[in-house]
Design a protein around this motif. Structure first.
Motif, PDB file in Angstrom:
ATOM      1  N   SER A  34       3.406  -4.553   2.773  1.00  9.74           N
ATOM      2  CA  SER A  34       3.453  -4.875   1.643  1.00  9.74           C
ATOM      3  C   SER A  34       4.640  -5.609   1.225  1.00  9.74           C
ATOM      4  O   SER A  34       5.777  -5.632   2.136  1.00  9.74           O
ATOM      5  N   GLY A  35       4.978  -6.144   0.267  1.00 12.52           N
ATOM      6  CA  GLY A  35       5.604  -7.868  -0.394  1.00 12.52           C
ATOM      7  C   GLY A  35       6.190  -8.845   0.689  1.00 12.52           C
ATOM      8  O   GLY A  35       6.386  -9.374   0.929  1.00 12.52           O
ATOM      9  N   GLY A  66       3.364 -10.837   0.839  1.00 18.38           N
ATOM     10  CA  GLY A  66       3.217 -12.650   0.840  1.00 18.38           C
ATOM     11  C   GLY A  66       1.349 -12.494   0.813  1.00 18.38           C
ATOM     12  O   GLY A  66       1.476 -13.657   0.209  1.00 18.38           O
ATOM     13  N   LYS A  67       0.911 -11.614   0.327  1.00 19.18           N
ATOM     14  CA  LYS A  67      -0.591 -11.660   0.054  1.00 19.18           C
ATOM     15  C   LYS A  67      -0.750 -12.425  -1.477  1.00 19.18           C
ATOM     16  O   LYS A  67      -1.589 -13.115  -1.602  1.00 19.18           O
ATOM     17  N   SER A  68      -0.095 -11.426  -2.058  1.00 18.20           N
ATOM     18  CA  SER A  68      -0.442 -11.856  -3.983  1.00 18.20           C
ATOM     19  C   SER A  68      -0.233 -13.271  -4.174  1.00 18.20           C
ATOM     20  O   SER A  68      -0.975 -14.077  -4.378  1.00 18.20           O
ATOM     21  N   THR A  69       1.030 -13.768  -3.331  1.00 19.58           N
ATOM     22  CA  THR A  69       0.925 -14.836  -3.851  1.00 19.58           C
ATOM     23  C   THR A  69       0.736 -16.173  -2.985  1.00 19.58           C
ATOM     24  O   THR A  69       0.509 -17.412  -3.261  1.00 19.58           O
ATOM     25  N   GLN A 116      -3.721  -7.989  -9.580  1.00 21.31           N
ATOM     26  CA  GLN A 116      -3.629  -6.648  -8.944  1.00 21.31           C
ATOM     27  C   GLN A 116      -3.669  -5.831  -9.764  1.00 21.31           C
ATOM     28  O   GLN A 116      -4.071  -4.324  -9.616  1.00 21.31           O
ATOM     29  N   GLU A 159      -6.323  -6.869  -4.421  1.00 20.58           N
ATOM     30  CA  GLU A 159      -6.350  -5.243  -3.867  1.00 20.58           C
ATOM     31  C   GLU A 159      -7.509  -4.590  -4.519  1.00 20.58           C
ATOM     32  O   GLU A 159      -7.150  -3.439  -5.620  1.00 20.58           O
TER      33      GLU A 159
END
Ligand SMILES: Nc1ncnc2c1ncn2[C@@H]1O[C@H](COP(=O)(O)OP(=O)(O)OP(=O)(O)O)[C@@H](O)[C@H]1O
Ligand SMILES: [Mg+2]
Lengths: 261, 250
Positions: free
Chosen positions: B40-41, B43-46, B89, B167
């Motif tokens: 988590s955190g 940078g996947k969404s980024t 997300q 996700e």
């Protein structure tokens, strides 16, 4: 990884510069986007309702009061020279030239300008702006133009109501406080006021509408992506709108005086 | 030789000039289901926002169908986006529209279908994600998982052949989540869509992923790339093996 001090300073400075030039970037984005208003009937109606119909009661009440306040203050001064009938001129010109457009602009700043900023800021928090982009919809076009179009219709119309009810307020007060009959008030009004004065006021109000919308939307788009950011964006929108409206008013008043009105 | 749909070269991404992932190099092939995973955190969404052209990278290039999305103009991007389906997300439904209007939105924007045709597509897409009958609700009246599924229905509205899901199954119950897996397989087999999914659902990964890319926050980059079963068994990196064996360790 810790940033060195000059690096930090550079970042802060570029941050400030980016903030300062953002309105220019925003205007560039808006004016390079296609309005596509024909597709936006639903949005247009919504904003016409929000900025126009729903603001009408407030505009009417405030205008009635504003007109009678101007009349009251005027009468106190006019009495000194025994020229009470000139109260009609005072109320008429003050309202058509200044107070009508200005009061409507102030009400709309509070209602529409802050709502626009909060709406767009919230959409930013919820990634709705990104979703619009990846659906191939230009967010500047989708979010700004319907508001702009609605305000360009709503604000002048509200100003017509504002003008009418302010003059009515002035009339009610002057006819009850001095011995001017409603007929005499009306006759004097139609004698001294003219269409151009009225139209110049309406033009002012349209300019105010554009400024309020752009300030509101710009503050929404530049809001930070969190709840406090949205709140600050709405506040900023109100402050920026009032500032812009007053400056534009001063400029236009000078201009109109210069051409003889 | 399979067609490359996405080509990422020497990509550095991050916020405010601070990189969070460096030197990313990978390709995504046509008709492939690629999972991106990592802590988590990391940078996947980024990364997904860079792949979809929403953010400018610090360095490097991303090519979509041989055209750089990094240097693309707004107009060019809008053309690309017509073949995109992206979910976020949190769902990212337009709060001022009902669920059905949200799903209809891309259709109204990019097609000249009649209202009846749009309505029937909306109904079909909503039933795909098991939201039949919820079309008239506002997004604020939905649960978190329902919002995600509605977002999915909207992403599928134009039947795009390049899908990015952030996700999609987090917050869904196991049954909905396996229905989602079947849905993804189904879309792929019907229109040979390419699907990039950010997910931690190991069940999904082992049942539908063709290939996975693993990112690590500490090492700021790709630590493993390959077929999931193979990586679980044979990766030389113990972090990767542990990550993929989470279920087996319980
Ligand atoms: N708007 C932002 N500005 C600055 N930093 C950000 C911003 N958004 C995210 N970050 C930082 O970037 C890093 C990656 O965030 P990202 O949302 O991409 O993570 P993620 O891998 O999707 O995590 P998760 O699995 O929890 O969704 C995080 O360390 C976060 O602190
Ligand atoms: Mg994420």
């Amino acid at each position: 990884m810790q940033n060195s001090k000059p690096e930090k300073l550079k970042q802060t400075l570029t941050g400030y510069i980016a903030q300062a030039v953002y309105p220019v970037v925003f205007l560039g984005e808006v004016f390079s986007a296609k309005p596509r208003l024909a597709r936006r009937k639903r949005e247009l109606l919504y904003y016409l309702d929000l900025c126009g119909v729903k603001s009408l009661p407030v505009v009417i009440i405030i205008s009635l009061l504003m007109g009678s306040i101007i009349a009251m203050q005027g009468i106190l001064q006019m009495r000194k020279v025994g020229a009470e009938i000139f109260i009609v001129d005072l109320v008429g010109f003050a309202v058509l030239k200044e107070f009508g457009p200005l009061m409507v602009a102030m009400i709309s700043t509070g209602r529409a300008g802050s709502a626009f900023a909060a709406e767009i800021g919230t959409m930013k928090v919820n990634e709705e702006i990104y979703a619009l982009q990846t659906m191939g919809v230009n967010p500047y076009s989708y979010l700004v133009y319907p508001k702009l179009a609605a305000m360009l219709v709503a604000i002048p119309v509200l100003t017509v109501f504002g003008d009418a009810f302010s003059i009515l307020g002035g009339m009610i007060l002057s006819t009850s406080a001095c011995d001017i009959t409603p007929a005499a008030y009306w006759a004097r009004s139609t004698a001294v006021l003219n269409g151009t004065v009225f139209m110049l006021g309406i033009i002012k109000s349209a300019v105010f509408g554009v400024l309020i919308t752009l300030a509101g939307c710009c503050c929404g788009f530049s809001a930070e992506g969190n709840a406090q950011g949205v709140g600050r964006g709405a506040t900023q929108a109100v402050v920026a709108s009032i500032f812009l409206v007053v400056i534009a008013d001063a400029v236009m008043t000078l201009l109109f005086t210069f051409i003889g009105y | 030789m399979r067609n490359k749909i996405i080509e990422v070269t020497q990509l550095d991404i991050g916020y405010d000039n601070t990189p969070i992932l460096c030197d990313l190099d990978f390709d995504v092939y046509e008709g492939e289901i690629l999972f991106i995973l990592g802590n988590s955190g990391c940078g996947k969404s980024t990364l997904l926002k860079h792949l979809t052209g929403l953010y400018q990278p610090l360095r490097g290039d991303i090519k979509l169908r041989n055209k750089s999305i990094v240097n693309a103009s707004g107009q060019e991007k809008n053309e690309l986006y017509k073949s995109f389906g992206v979910t976020y997300q949190g769902g990212a439904l337009l709060g001022s529209l009902t669920v059905a209007e949200n799903v209809a939105f891309p259709l109204e924007e990019h097609t000249s279908l009649t209202q009846d045709e749009i309505d029937s597509i909306v109904e079909e897409k909503l039933s795909l994600v098991d939201l039949t009958g919820f079309g008239n609700l506002m997004p604020s009246e939905l649960s978190g998982g329902m919002k995600k599924r509605a977002g999915l229905a909207r992403a599928l509205a134009l039947s795009p052949d390049l899908l990015f899901f952030d996700e999609p199954s987090a917050g869904l119950d196991p049954l909905s989540s396996s229905a989602l897996d079947r849905l993804i397989l189904d879309i792929r087999s019907k229109i040979n869509a390419t699907v990039v999914v950010v997910s931690h659902e190991l069940d999904s990964i082992f049942s539908i992923a063709d290939r996975i890319i693993m990112l690590d926050k500490e090492r700021k980059g790709i630590v493993a790339e390959g077929e999931p079963h193979d990586l679980r068994a044979n990766s030389s990196d113990s972090w990767v093996r542990n990550f993929l064996n989470r279920n087996n360790m319980r």
